[in-house]
Design a protein around this motif. Sequence first.
Motif, mmCIF file in Angstrom:
data_model
loop_
_atom_site.group_PDB
_atom_site.id
_atom_site.type_symbol
_atom_site.label_atom_id
_atom_site.label_comp_id
_atom_site.label_asym_id
_atom_site.label_seq_id
_atom_site.Cartn_x
_atom_site.Cartn_y
_atom_site.Cartn_z
ATOM 1 N N SER A 106 0.755 -1.232 0.045
ATOM 2 C CA SER A 106 -0.014 -0.048 -0.066
ATOM 3 C C SER A 106 0.879 1.130 -0.133
ATOM 4 O O SER A 106 1.987 1.255 0.696
ATOM 5 N N ARG A 107 0.440 2.262 -0.579
ATOM 6 C CA ARG A 107 1.307 3.428 -0.783
ATOM 7 C C ARG A 107 0.327 4.529 0.016
ATOM 8 O O ARG A 107 -0.760 4.806 -0.213
ATOM 9 N N VAL A 108 0.985 5.374 0.740
ATOM 10 C CA VAL A 108 0.506 6.209 1.510
ATOM 11 C C VAL A 108 1.227 7.621 1.652
ATOM 12 O O VAL A 108 2.371 7.850 1.698
ATOM 13 N N VAL A 109 0.406 8.744 1.407
ATOM 14 C CA VAL A 109 0.995 10.206 1.419
ATOM 15 C C VAL A 109 0.276 10.745 2.583
ATOM 16 O O VAL A 109 -0.827 10.920 2.728
ATOM 17 N N TYR A 110 1.065 11.254 3.795
ATOM 18 C CA TYR A 110 0.510 11.990 4.675
ATOM 19 C C TYR A 110 0.899 13.489 4.448
ATOM 20 O O TYR A 110 1.768 13.973 3.856
ATOM 21 N N VAL A 111 -0.233 14.538 4.801
ATOM 22 C CA VAL A 111 -0.227 15.827 4.516
ATOM 23 C C VAL A 111 -0.480 16.476 5.656
ATOM 24 O O VAL A 111 -1.651 16.271 6.288
ATOM 25 N N ASP A 112 0.210 17.503 6.088
ATOM 26 C CA ASP A 112 -0.314 18.461 7.285
ATOM 27 C C ASP A 112 0.589 19.728 7.036
ATOM 28 O O ASP A 112 1.556 19.721 6.429
#
Length: 275
Positions: A103-109
């Motif tokens: 699974s590929r995940v990008v976190y943004v904050d």
Amino acid sequence: MADLTETRVAAAARINTAVAHPARVYDYLLGGKDNFAADRTAAEELVKLSPGTREGVRAHRAFLRRAVRHLADSGVSQFLDIGTGIPTQGNTHEIAQEIYPRSRVVYVDNDPIVLVHGRALLTGTGTTTVIEADLRRPEEILSHPEVLAVIDFTRPVAVILAGVLHFVTDEEDPYATVEHIKAAMPAGSRLLLSHITLDFAPRLREEDFAKPYDNSAAPMVPRTHAAVVRFFEGWHVVDPGVVEVVKWRPDHREHQEHIPGGGHAWAYGGVAIKP
């Protein structure tokens, strides 16, 4: 390693400890340690307004875990988690990659402290990354090189907007922001969204509820059920619909938070599919 250290130092230098930030307030309410006096003060004011705030925040987090698990079980393998907050137990990539390791995940904050902790947590992980960006400028997220290196926008993507849109004011047009993101997603993509509400607290005025965030990095804007449902327009909302987060596919095997006084989690949540 040098680049990572430089990133941490640069990000840390931009952290304003004198102003409460939603990510750090949330961290404090979850029992975390990555917060400062201003964050703790805002959090305790919220607790005074609603003694069940801590339990409600945990119930909100539990909804996120269940919904991500549902998405991964449904075959979704790409996640764009916007407004992720400070890493804690049961992060999106941990849940998704437990079901599908690739699974590929990008976190943004938009809080530099999230970048600091996220980069440390994800060192050596090629299929997961974290970027510092603001939801209110969606095109900067969608065109970011690190996002494009991880997410393939020709395949379905799960967009996660959990507990973040109530920090976008009406003047900043959160609906246009969400529609911009939805339009960039291919058919079969999902929208996982949750939002604070005062529908369960008719005696509490919105200005009183939002007061702890008056001097924070972002104001609190609770919305009604109809206003939250509007974010899903044009997409098919899966059962059980947009409901209070504790009622969204509860898993009786996990610990259920007890909210004092028969209270509510004060948040709606739902998942939808792009046709």
